[in-house]
Design an enzyme around this catalytic site. Structure first.
Site, PDB file in Angstrom:
ATOM      1  CG  ASN A   9     -11.777   7.972   8.139  1.00  0.00           C
ATOM      2  OD1 ASN A   9     -11.703   7.424   9.202  1.00  0.00           O
ATOM      3  ND2 ASN A   9     -12.745   8.971   8.188  1.00  0.00           N
ATOM      4  CD1 TRP A  10     -11.457   1.217   7.233  1.00  0.00           C
ATOM      5  CD2 TRP A  10      -9.894   0.147   8.846  1.00  0.00           C
ATOM      6  NE1 TRP A  10     -10.857  -0.041   6.740  1.00  0.00           N
ATOM      7  CE2 TRP A  10      -9.871  -0.480   7.501  1.00  0.00           C
ATOM      8  CE3 TRP A  10      -9.129  -0.271   9.982  1.00  0.00           C
ATOM      9  CZ2 TRP A  10      -9.154  -1.732   7.389  1.00  0.00           C
ATOM     10  CZ3 TRP A  10      -8.186  -1.328   9.536  1.00  0.00           C
ATOM     11  CH2 TRP A  10      -8.368  -2.237   8.438  1.00  0.00           C
ATOM     12  CE  LYS A  11     -16.262   8.168   8.655  1.00  0.00           C
ATOM     13  NZ  LYS A  11     -17.566   9.182   8.543  1.00  0.00           N
ATOM     14  CG  HIS A  95     -13.629  13.330   9.115  1.00  0.00           C
ATOM     15  ND1 HIS A  95     -14.862  13.334   9.921  1.00  0.00           N
ATOM     16  CD2 HIS A  95     -13.495  12.524   8.135  1.00  0.00           C
ATOM     17  CE1 HIS A  95     -15.578  12.459   8.911  1.00  0.00           C
ATOM     18  NE2 HIS A  95     -14.734  12.194   7.662  1.00  0.00           N
ATOM     19  CD  GLU A  97     -17.175  11.189  11.246  1.00  0.00           C
ATOM     20  OE1 GLU A  97     -16.252  10.570  11.592  1.00  0.00           O
ATOM     21  OE2 GLU A  97     -18.040  10.750  10.377  1.00  0.00           O
ATOM     22  CD  GLU A 166     -15.074  13.072   4.148  1.00  0.00           C
ATOM     23  OE1 GLU A 166     -14.995  11.751   3.673  1.00  0.00           O
ATOM     24  OE2 GLU A 166     -15.045  13.336   5.330  1.00  0.00           O
ATOM     25  N   GLY A 172     -22.287   9.228   5.888  1.00  0.00           N
ATOM     26  CA  GLY A 172     -22.922   8.002   6.613  1.00  0.00           C
ATOM     27  C   GLY A 172     -24.401   8.162   6.500  1.00  0.00           C
ATOM     28  CB  SER A 212     -23.130   8.197   0.836  1.00  0.00           C
ATOM     29  OG  SER A 212     -23.567   8.504   2.011  1.00  0.00           O
ATOM     30  N   GLY A 233     -15.719   5.905   4.056  1.00  0.00           N
ATOM     31  CA  GLY A 233     -16.034   5.539   5.415  1.00  0.00           C
ATOM     32  C   GLY A 233     -16.653   4.288   5.368  1.00  0.00           C
ATOM     33  N   GLY A 234     -18.101   4.102   5.587  1.00  0.00           N
ATOM     34  CA  GLY A 234     -18.577   2.836   5.805  1.00  0.00           C
ATOM     35  C   GLY A 234     -18.346   1.751   4.881  1.00  0.00           C
TER      36      GLY A 234
END
Ligand code: 13P
Length: 251
Positions: A9-11, A95, A97, A166, A172, A212, A233-234
């Site tokens: 997930n590149w966001k 998600h 976010e 999640e 993150g 993470s 993510g990251g």
């Protein structure tokens, strides 16, 4: 048999050239990896470029959100058939976010899930509690509420749904849930899926852990009985680390 599923997930990251560069770097690194499913979810603006770069590979394309209507006066929204047309087979829905920053509610997520399924996409439904909710011992209750509301009235013929647990406090932050905690919640989610959709389907649906995830901890999560993959993510932004996550079975 559930196939391990690793989702990037590149966001809101990567311009078109960066997305293409990722794909060029990533594909050779995962060449020949067997028995895993890989999905990349770029921002909408890079979907076409990534679709082209992935052509001829087994890596699938996903979007990060979808709207529930098919077409019409919904400025800024994108429909399931548009995503299908753009080459997506998966879409992330709900998600944290979007729940937290954009005020997305379970009723919205429920409509998006139904529309995505009707439109032929496989939704990746995200659920998870906040730190405060966990500290107040409410994690199970919160996730139960999310799953039950998000799946309200949903009928599935096939296991074409993915759920991602999640925990918000792990996203993150560099602080991942312990594999034990992930297993506890994901096992619980599977029991909720069984109640909502029947045990046969629940046993076939992939449930991911996210928060993470990195190359160093992926294998520990994957060793848990009910953890079928990761939503990353990251660590998915670099081809090298995402490839190591995909190759979690290799020492
Ligand atoms: P991180 O891997 O950066 O913690 O993000 C997790 C996530 O939100 C994936 O959807």
């Amino acid at each position: 048999m559930r196939t391990p599923l690793l989702v990037a997930n590149w966001k809101m990251n990567k311009q078109i050239a960066e997305a293409q560069a990722f794909a060029e770097d990533f594909l050779p690194r995962v060449q020949g990896v067997k028995d895993v499913e890989i999905v990349i979810c770029p921002p909408f603006t890079a979907l076409e470029a990534v679709r082209r770069s992935l052509q001829g590979s087994l890596v699938k394309l996903g979007a990060q959100d979808v709207f529930w209507e098919e077409k019409g006066a919904y400025t800024g929204e994108v429909s399931p058939s548009m995503l299908l047309d753009a080459g997506c087979s998966y879409v992330i829905i709900g998600h944290s976010e979007r729940r937290q920053i954009l005020g997305e509610r379970d009723v919205d997520i429920n409509r998006k899930l139904k529309a995505a399924l009707e439109g032929g996409l496989t939704p990746i439904l995200c659920v998870g509690e906040t730190l405060q909710e966990r500290e107040n011992n409410r994690a199970l209750e919160i996730v139960k509420g999310q799953i039950n509301e998000d799946l309200q009235g949903l009928r599935l013929e096939e296991p074409n749904l993915v759920v991602a647990y999640e925990p918000v406090w792990a996203i993150g932050t560099g602080v991942n849930a312990s594999p034990d905690d992930a297993q506890e919640m994901i096992g619980f989610i599977r029991s909720l899926l069984a109640r909502n959709l029947g045990k046969t389907l629940a046993d076939e649906i992939c449930i991911l852990y996210g928060g993470s995830v990195k190359p160093e901890n992926t294998a520990q999560f994957m060793a848990e009985a009910d953890v079928d993959g990761a939503l990353v993510g990251g660590a998915s932004l670099q081809a090298e680390s995402m490839a190591r996550i995909v190759r979690f079975k290799e020492p």
